[in-house]
Structure formats: structure tokens, C-alpha cells
Design a protein around this motif. Structure first.
Motif, PDB file in Angstrom:
ATOM      1  N   PRO A 185       1.107  -1.190   0.222  1.00 59.13           N
ATOM      2  CA  PRO A 185       0.086   0.551   0.019  1.00 59.13           C
ATOM      3  C   PRO A 185       0.924   1.327   0.512  1.00 59.13           C
ATOM      4  CG  PRO A 185      -0.298  -1.217   2.185  1.00 59.13           C
ATOM      5  CD  PRO A 185       1.159  -1.888   1.354  1.00 59.13           C
ATOM      6  N   SER A 230      -4.193   3.804  -0.242  1.00 66.46           N
ATOM      7  CA  SER A 230      -5.887   4.195   0.222  1.00 66.46           C
ATOM      8  C   SER A 230      -6.110   5.180  -0.049  1.00 66.46           C
ATOM      9  CB  SER A 230      -4.754   5.109   1.457  1.00 66.46           C
ATOM     10  OG  SER A 230      -3.215   4.065   1.827  1.00 66.46           O
ATOM     11  N   ASP A 231      -7.503   4.063   1.222  1.00 69.05           N
ATOM     12  CA  ASP A 231      -9.099   4.367   0.157  1.00 69.05           C
ATOM     13  C   ASP A 231      -9.373   5.129   1.253  1.00 69.05           C
ATOM     14  OD1 ASP A 231      -9.638   2.757   2.842  1.00 69.05           O
ATOM     15  OD2 ASP A 231     -11.229   1.935   1.390  1.00 69.05           O
ATOM     16  N   ALA A 232     -10.727   5.739   1.434  1.00 65.14           N
ATOM     17  CA  ALA A 232     -10.834   6.930   2.132  1.00 65.14           C
ATOM     18  C   ALA A 232     -10.815   7.483   2.985  1.00 65.14           C
ATOM     19  CB  ALA A 232     -12.443   8.239   1.594  1.00 65.14           C
ATOM     20  N   ARG A 233     -11.078   6.048   3.918  1.00 60.59           N
ATOM     21  CA  ARG A 233     -10.648   5.497   5.410  1.00 60.59           C
ATOM     22  C   ARG A 233      -9.396   5.554   5.679  1.00 60.59           C
ATOM     23  NH1 ARG A 233     -14.189   5.080   8.360  1.00 60.59           N
ATOM     24  NH2 ARG A 233     -14.736   3.065   9.567  1.00 60.59           N
ATOM     25  N   ASP A 270      -7.430  -0.016  -0.638  1.00 59.34           N
ATOM     26  CA  ASP A 270      -8.349   0.272  -1.777  1.00 59.34           C
ATOM     27  C   ASP A 270      -8.435  -1.143  -2.520  1.00 59.34           C
ATOM     28  OD1 ASP A 270      -9.991   0.531  -4.125  1.00 59.34           O
ATOM     29  OD2 ASP A 270      -8.938   2.933  -3.926  1.00 59.34           O
ATOM     30  N   GLU A 310     -10.735  -2.429  -4.184  1.00 64.47           N
ATOM     31  CA  GLU A 310     -10.949  -2.266  -5.553  1.00 64.47           C
ATOM     32  C   GLU A 310     -10.006  -2.670  -6.769  1.00 64.47           C
ATOM     33  OE1 GLU A 310     -13.040  -4.057  -7.076  1.00 64.47           O
ATOM     34  OE2 GLU A 310     -14.149  -3.921  -4.862  1.00 64.47           O
ATOM     35  N   ALA A 311      -8.834  -1.703  -6.045  1.00 62.85           N
ATOM     36  CA  ALA A 311      -7.682  -0.952  -6.775  1.00 62.85           C
ATOM     37  C   ALA A 311      -6.619  -2.252  -6.601  1.00 62.85           C
ATOM     38  CB  ALA A 311      -6.964  -0.350  -5.801  1.00 62.85           C
ATOM     39  N   ASP A 366      -6.868  -2.444   9.031  1.00 65.61           N
ATOM     40  CA  ASP A 366      -7.983  -1.702   7.576  1.00 65.61           C
ATOM     41  C   ASP A 366      -8.895  -3.160   8.184  1.00 65.61           C
ATOM     42  OD1 ASP A 366      -8.801  -2.380   5.130  1.00 65.61           O
ATOM     43  OD2 ASP A 366      -6.857  -1.997   4.648  1.00 65.61           O
ATOM     44  N   ASN A 380     -10.762  -4.746   6.192  1.00 67.16           N
ATOM     45  CA  ASN A 380     -11.392  -5.502   4.946  1.00 67.16           C
ATOM     46  C   ASN A 380     -10.136  -6.349   4.954  1.00 67.16           C
ATOM     47  OD1 ASN A 380     -13.486  -3.722   4.369  1.00 67.16           O
ATOM     48  ND2 ASN A 380     -12.247  -2.689   2.931  1.00 67.16           N
TER      49      ASN A 380
END
Ligand code: PLP
Length: 490
Positions: free
Chosen positions: A171, A194-197, A201, A203-204, A228, A230
Motif C-alpha cells: 500500500p 489507500s481509500d478514504a478511510r 483500496d 478494488e485497486a 483495515d 477489509n
């Protein structure tokens, strides 16, 4: 260099010709002519230019140096990503015991059963904490543990005829050693945003895995101090693509006894005993970065491993699939003793409390500070959190200035400008060992500095004002450190 007492002379240029600090006894054996002991070509022609000092001068010199330095034993050290907790002195006593400190690495196994048993038990404890099966205690640092783990990943894929897998995914919040270790091991690096949280990410990630994926390196909670959510999905995506999962557990201070990387789906974990398991490590070492693996990967661990047989513990060198040796002998043994003492002293319950308190302290501080500094990821943190100095930057005060100003208040600066994805990052890790009063005092000082940035920015921009040495040229201080005594020019 500026500052009140930056006089080099006062600090270093001491002593006088002929002054000594020792009084050797009369020689009571026959003196041999020097050229019989040392071949003539190796003999000095002149005295070496060494400082000549009395014992008192030497004592004062080093005591003075130690007092102008910051240390965890002197004050708060909120260095994010790099747990700088109190290291119990009992561990030092254990590591100094003659049975540990005075043994020789070439001693026969049967004469060092205690040391081998300690390594055997430490391996078991670390594997339990990781949720994995076997470990090597050999690597001397986190970065070397990473290299070991990546070599194991490569050996594993090669053993299955999949040596073409040449990509390691990280990441963008990764510790700098992760991409560096991947490159050093010959891997191509694939970075995932990284995503907004603040998590990975997903999907990436899905878009970059494939037949060339060798593995993913991740730290969770990550360097933003965020867990994380997820993680199970992330490890599953990589596993389905045929990759292995590497957990950077350099800083495991948030997860002890609470969550296990093995349960999250990871195959390989390294720990930094010098961070989470209490070896003093300011100034660069020595450390230990043991690597734990799932049983399927155990044959690739460096040799030797410590095994238990009918006649006691022994070192097993007969490991044909091992990736090789990463360190002389068995690693930095003294660090292993400290970690073992720490783990046994706290026990499972105590280790869990370490993490609970580390997380509580970080959240407490985060809440005290968030009205005064920007908090880009405003959610529960784990052992650390990352503020942004963006608001202060608009007033002309940079994060570097804030870090320097903290020194005026007797507090070590946190990690700054990392992780790279946060503008003007200030990364704070209070650790579990600080009393509430210290956390409150740190918050008070940080709030005071935020006020100074608004009302009196010059005082922050010019800091530090109260340290022995003022603001240094950071690049020169790192590249050309001037820490040696040199003989005066004659
Ligand atoms: C400290 C750290 C490392 C590197 O460990 P060293 O012992 O300094 O090589 C790697 N990853 C993370 C997340 C760290 O905090």
C-alpha cells in the motif's frame, strides 16, 4: 550550528599531554623485546595521537554527553511507528547473566541447553502471538526480517515451478523498508493506493493481482494507526491469485493477545523485538526481527533452527531447502533474552493489557488534540495516530518547526512527514507505559504550540531555543555526523 552552549571545545577538546587515567600493576612476567611479539613492518614509529585524560575527565565527559541527550529514561518519546516504550531493567539484568552473556557461539549444544531452550520457548511464544507455526530468530532487524520473508516467498514459488511470479504489492502507506526490501530481493513493486478511510483500496488491489503476483506486504494496523476492516477480503484476494501474504509486524503494540496475523490470513510475519518486546533501540541497534511462518513454509526458514530431541535441544543445520543464513550464528542473542524475559514477565494477560493501554492512550491523546490540529482520518485509532500540520502551515509554521519546538519543552519529537500520504504529517505513538499525567502534559504542550503558531509564529519557527544545540542542517547532520574526537592539527 546555533544554540547557547554549542561550543565544540567545551564538549570534546579536553585533556593534556601526559595525563593518564590508569595505573597498571608492575609487570610480573619477563618482558619480551617488542619486535619479537610484533613483526617489524607492523610496528608504529610514533605514538598514536590519542586524547590523554584523567579518569574524572572521562567520567564527566560521558556523563555530560548522556545528559544532553534525550532518552526514554529521561522523558516522553512519542515516536510514531517505532514503539519507544519503557524497557524494564529486569530484562537487562537477565540479558547480563553470565550464563547468557558469557557463552560462546561455538560451544557444543550440550553445554548451552539453557540458551537453546530459551530460543525454543521464545519461538513458540512468538508463533502463538502471530498465529503461525515456526520461526527463525536470526534476522537482526525488521528490514532484515522482511528480506528473509521475501526470500522465503521466492523459494516457495520456485519450489512449485512458479518462479516467474515477480511482483510484490504494497500500500502507499507502507513503511519505507517494505518497498526497499522488495526491490533488494529483486521484486517489481506494485503500489496500491489507500481509500478514504485510510485502508487499502480493495478494488485497486483486485485490479493489480494476477499470475505474476508473488505476494502482498501489509502492516495492520497500518502506519496511520488504523486497522483495515477489509483485511479478510484483502488476504483472500491475494491468496486466490496464488500470492503469499506478508505481515509487517515491526510494530505489534496494538494487537498483542487481541488479533493474530495468522488468523487474518497472513503466511509470514516479522516482529521487531526491539520495538514491541522491549530492547532499547535509540541510535540504531542491536535489534532482532524474527520471522514466523505457516508450517508449509517452515522448510525454507534460514538454518539452523532450534529443535528438541531425545537428548535435549539442538541446532539443526540439515535443512536442504533453507534460504541460507541471514546472520552469524543465531542472531542477536541478548535481544532474544530481553524479549523472552518481557514475555514471560507479563504473561498472556499482561501482553493483552499492554495493547489495550497502548490503544487507549493513543485514542485519549487523539481526542485531546483534534480540536487544535487537523486529523485527516477521524476514526478510532490503534497504537498511534497521524495529525496533519496543514492548519499551522497556512500560518507559516511547518510540522518541522512544531517538532523542534517540542524539544524546548523537554519532549522528543514524534515522527514527522511520514506516512507520505498525509500533508505535514505528525505521527504520534504514546505507548502503554506513560502515566496519564505525562499524556496530559504532552497535550498541553502541543496545544500551547498551536497557540504560539497563531500568536507568535517566530518562536516556533526559530525553535529549539533551550537545547544545547540549536537547529541543525538536517541533511548534513545525517550525512556528515561529526561525533569523533580528532587529534588537533600539528
Ligand atoms: C520500524 C519498522 C520497520 C523497520 O524495522 P527496522 O528494525 O528498523 O529495520 C518496518 N516496518 C515498520 C512498520 C516499522 O515500524
Amino acid at each position: 550550528m546555533t544554540g547557547p552552549v554549542a561550543e565544540r571545545k567545551l564538549l570534546f577538546e579536553q585533556g593534556a599531554p601526559g595525563r593518564v587515567g590508569y595505573l597498571p600493576p608492575e609487570c610480573d612476567v619477563p618482558e619480551l623485546p617488542i619486535d619479537e611479539l610484533i613483526p617489524e613492518h607492523a610496528l608504529r614509529e610514533e605514538q598514536p595521537p590519542l586524547p590523554e585524560l584523567s579518569e574524572l575527565e572521562v567520567v564527566r565527559h560521558f556523563t555530560r554527553l548522556s545528559r544532553i541527550n534525550h532518552a526514554i529514561d529521561v522523558g516522553f518519546y512519542p515516536l510514531g511507528s517505532c514503539t519507544m516504550k519503557y524497557n524494564p531493567k529486569m530484562n537487562e539484568a537477565a540479558a547480563g547473566m553470565a550464563g547468557f552473556a558469557r557463552i560462546h557461539p561455538y560451544q557444543p549444544d550440550e553445554t548451552v541447553q539453557g540458551a537453546l531452550e530459551l530460543m525454543y520457548e521464545l519461538e513458540k511464544a512468538l508463533c502463538e502471538i502471530a498465529g503461525l507455526d515456526r520461526a527463525s530468530l536470526q534476522p537482526a532487524a525488521g528490514a532484515q526480517g522482511e528480506l528473509t520473508g521475501l526470500m522465503i516467498i521466492r523459494a516457495y514459488h520456485e519450489s512449485r515451478g512458479e518462479g516467474h511470479r515477480n511482483e510484490i504489492i504494497c500500500p502507499d502507506s507502507a513503511h519505507g523498508t517494505n518497498p526497499a526490501s522488495a526491490a533488494m530481493c529483486g521484486y517489481k513493486l506494485i503500489q496500491v493506493p489507500s481509500d478514504a478511510r485510510g485502508g487499502m483500496d480493495v478494488e485497486a488491489l483486485r485490479a493489480v493481482v494476477g499470475p505474476n503476483t508473488a505476494g502482498l506486504m501489509l502492516t495492520n494496523p497500518n502506519t496511520l494507526g488504523l486497522f483495515d476492516e477489509n483485511i479478510a477480503e484483502i488476504t483472500e484476494i491475494v491468496r486466490t491469485a496464488g500470492g503469499l501474504l506478508y505481515y509487517d509486524g515491526a510494530n505489534a503494540n496494538a494487537i498483542l493477545g487481541i488479533s493474530r496475523p495468522g488468523d487474518m490470513g497472513f503466511d509470514i510475519v516479522h516482529f521487531n523485538l526491539h520495538k514491541t518486546f522491549s530492547t532499547p533501540h535509540g541510535g540504531g541497534g542491536p535489534g532482532a526481527g524474527p520471522v514466523c511462518v505457516r508450517k508449509e513454509l517452515a522448510p525454507f526458514l534460514p538454518a539452523p533452527t532450534v529443535e528438541r530431541g531425545e537428548n535435549g535441544f539442538y541446532l539443526d543445520y540439515d535443512r536442504p531447502q533453507a534460504v541460507g543464513r541471514l546472520h552469524a550464528f543465531y542472531g542477536n542473542f541478548g535481544v532474544l533474552v530481553r524479549a523472552y524475559a518481557y514475555i514471560r514477565h507479563l504473561g498472556a494477560e499482561g501482553l493483552r493489557r499492554v495493547s489495550e493501554h497502548a490503544v487507549l492512550h493513543a485514542n485519549y491523546l487523539m481526542h485531546l488534540l483534534k480540536p487544535y490540529y487537523d486529523l485527516p482520518y477521524d476514526r478510532h485509532c490503534k497504537h498511534e495516530f497521524v495529525l496533519s500540520g496543514a492548519r499551522q502551515k497556512r500560518l507559516g509554521v511547518r510540522t518541522l518547526d512544531i517538532a523542534k519546538r517540542l524539544l524546548d519543552y523537554g519532549i522528543h519529537a514524534p515522527t514527522v512527514y511520514f506516512p507520505l500520504i498525509v500533508d505535514e504529517a505528525i505521527m504520534i505513538e504514546p505507548t502503554e507505559t506513560e502515566p496519564k499525567a505525562v499524556l496530559d502534559e504532552f497535550a498541553r504542550v502541543m496545544i500551547e504550540i498551536a497557540r504560539e503558531a497563531e500568536e507568535n509564529p517566530e518562536v516556533v519557527q526559530g525553535a529549539p531555543h533551550r537545547t544545547v544545540v540549536g537547529r541543525l542542517d538536517e541533511a548534513r547532520a545525517a550525512r556528515e555526523p561529526d561525533v569523533c574526537w580528532r587529534p588537533p592539527e600539528t
